[in-house]
Design an enzyme around this catalytic site. Structure first.
Site, PDB file in Angstrom:
ATOM      1  N   ASP A 119     -21.005  18.849   5.840  1.00  0.00           N
ATOM      2  CA  ASP A 119     -21.264  19.909   6.819  1.00  0.00           C
ATOM      3  C   ASP A 119     -20.090  20.875   6.922  1.00  0.00           C
ATOM      4  OD1 ASP A 119     -19.648  17.979   8.029  1.00  0.00           O
ATOM      5  OD2 ASP A 119     -20.806  17.865   9.883  1.00  0.00           O
ATOM      6  N   ASP A 152     -12.651  20.287   7.348  1.00  0.00           N
ATOM      7  CA  ASP A 152     -11.667  20.683   8.358  1.00  0.00           C
ATOM      8  C   ASP A 152     -10.278  20.318   7.820  1.00  0.00           C
ATOM      9  OD1 ASP A 152     -10.967  21.575  10.994  1.00  0.00           O
ATOM     10  OD2 ASP A 152     -10.854  19.511  11.657  1.00  0.00           O
ATOM     11  N   ILE A 210     -16.969  24.409  15.654  1.00  0.00           N
ATOM     12  CA  ILE A 210     -18.312  24.839  15.269  1.00  0.00           C
ATOM     13  C   ILE A 210     -19.369  23.826  15.722  1.00  0.00           C
ATOM     14  CG2 ILE A 210     -19.748  25.459  13.286  1.00  0.00           C
ATOM     15  CD1 ILE A 210     -17.352  27.315  13.596  1.00  0.00           C
TER      16      ILE A 210
HETATM   17  P1  IMP Z   1     -11.921  16.310   8.344  1.00  0.00           P
HETATM   18  O1  IMP Z   1     -11.696  14.929   7.829  1.00  0.00           O
HETATM   19  O2  IMP Z   1     -10.838  16.732   9.310  1.00  0.00           O
HETATM   20  O3  IMP Z   1     -12.103  17.346   7.269  1.00  0.00           O
HETATM   21  O4  IMP Z   1     -13.196  16.259   9.245  1.00  0.00           O
HETATM   22  C1  IMP Z   1     -14.436  16.390   8.728  1.00  0.00           C
HETATM   23  C2  IMP Z   1     -15.510  16.013   9.714  1.00  0.00           C
HETATM   24  O5  IMP Z   1     -15.130  16.279  11.060  1.00  0.00           O
HETATM   25  C3  IMP Z   1     -16.709  16.876   9.456  1.00  0.00           C
HETATM   26  O6  IMP Z   1     -17.559  16.274   8.512  1.00  0.00           O
HETATM   27  C4  IMP Z   1     -17.324  16.986  10.828  1.00  0.00           C
HETATM   28  O7  IMP Z   1     -18.185  15.899  11.063  1.00  0.00           O
HETATM   29  C5  IMP Z   1     -16.147  16.908  11.780  1.00  0.00           C
HETATM   30  N1  IMP Z   1     -15.707  18.264  12.170  1.00  0.00           N
HETATM   31  C6  IMP Z   1     -14.620  18.938  11.735  1.00  0.00           C
HETATM   32  N2  IMP Z   1     -14.546  20.160  12.267  1.00  0.00           N
HETATM   33  C7  IMP Z   1     -15.636  20.289  13.055  1.00  0.00           C
HETATM   34  C8  IMP Z   1     -16.154  21.361  13.880  1.00  0.00           C
HETATM   35  O8  IMP Z   1     -15.611  22.473  13.994  1.00  0.00           O
HETATM   36  N3  IMP Z   1     -17.322  21.097  14.534  1.00  0.00           N
HETATM   37  C9  IMP Z   1     -17.986  19.907  14.431  1.00  0.00           C
HETATM   38  N4  IMP Z   1     -17.544  18.888  13.665  1.00  0.00           N
HETATM   39  C10 IMP Z   1     -16.378  19.077  12.991  1.00  0.00           C
HETATM   40 MG    MG Z   2     -19.330  15.033   9.302  1.00  0.00          MG
END
Ligand code: IMP
Ligand code: MG
Length: 175
Positions: free
Chosen positions: A100, A103, A153
């Site tokens: 999705d 981040d 988001i």
């Molecule tokens: P990462 O490991 O920090 O890249 O986090 C990834 C996961 O965190 C994504 O697959 C989302 O489920 C959640 N996430 C990160 N940013 C957002 C956001 O802005 N809105 C909602 N979910 C987020």
């Molecule tokens: Mg996710």
């Protein structure tokens, strides 16, 4: 974020479906004559994955994982767990992880490495949204729907505390 007010629409359903068409076509061309194995990350990627897969014209299998570095709130714990593994075997297959949003990249880097251990033929990433300003882990998506600013988001599969996944557009929470 105390009030959890949903902001203006960043991307409409029509814009997202147009991107799904473009990326589905591109994937079909890139893997022409072969097949792909789509690995959706539950739960956030399901809406995007459903749009994307309808636009892929080569043989396609789908499967799902739950890999999470997030708790119920908005901050990453930094610890990644594979809470639900694939049902199928990806040995020798062209895997595309469908995400999705990227981040910090922590979750995806971990997931990509775990899946690469199983010797697929290839492994790429297709994400609906990319938030490059927040990147910590060294991970890149080959297919990106849209780039977003550093906002929280929601909508089109993305949640805050399990809410807003059903919004038929992409928006953000105002603080
Ligand atoms: P990462 O490991 O920090 O890249 O986090 C990834 C996961 O965190 C994504 O697959 C989302 O489920 C959640 N996430 C990160 N940013 C957002 C956001 O802005 N809105 C909602 N979910 C987020
Ligand atoms: Mg996710």
């Amino acid at each position: 974020m105390e009030n959890n007010v949903v902001g203006t629409i960043l991307f409409t359903e029509e814009q997202i479906q147009q991107r799904a068409k473009e990326l589905g076509k591109q994937i079909s061309q890139d893997y022409a004559g072969e097949s792909v194995y789509l690995v959706g990350t539950l739960r956030g990627a399901v809406v995007w994955m459903a749009d994307l897969m309808k636009n892929i014209t080569i043989d396609t299998e789908i499967d799902f994982v739950v890999a999470s570095s997030y708790g119920s709130g908005m901050t990453t714990s930094g610890v990644v767990k594979m809470k639900k593994d694939l049902e199928g075997n990806i040995y020798g297959k062209n895997v595309i992880i469908i995400e999705d949003i990227i981040d910090t990249g922590t979750t995806l880097k971990y997931l990509k490495e775990r899946l690469a251990d199983r010797n697929p033929k290839s492994i790429r990433i297709c994400t609906l949204l990319d938030k490059p300003s927040r990147r910590v882990a060294d991970v890149k998506a080959e297919y990106i729907g849209f780039e977003v600013e550093n906002l929280f988001i929601v909508g089109y599969g993305l949640d805050y505390d399990q809410k807003y996944r059903n919004l038929p557009y992409i928006s953000y929470l105002e603080g």
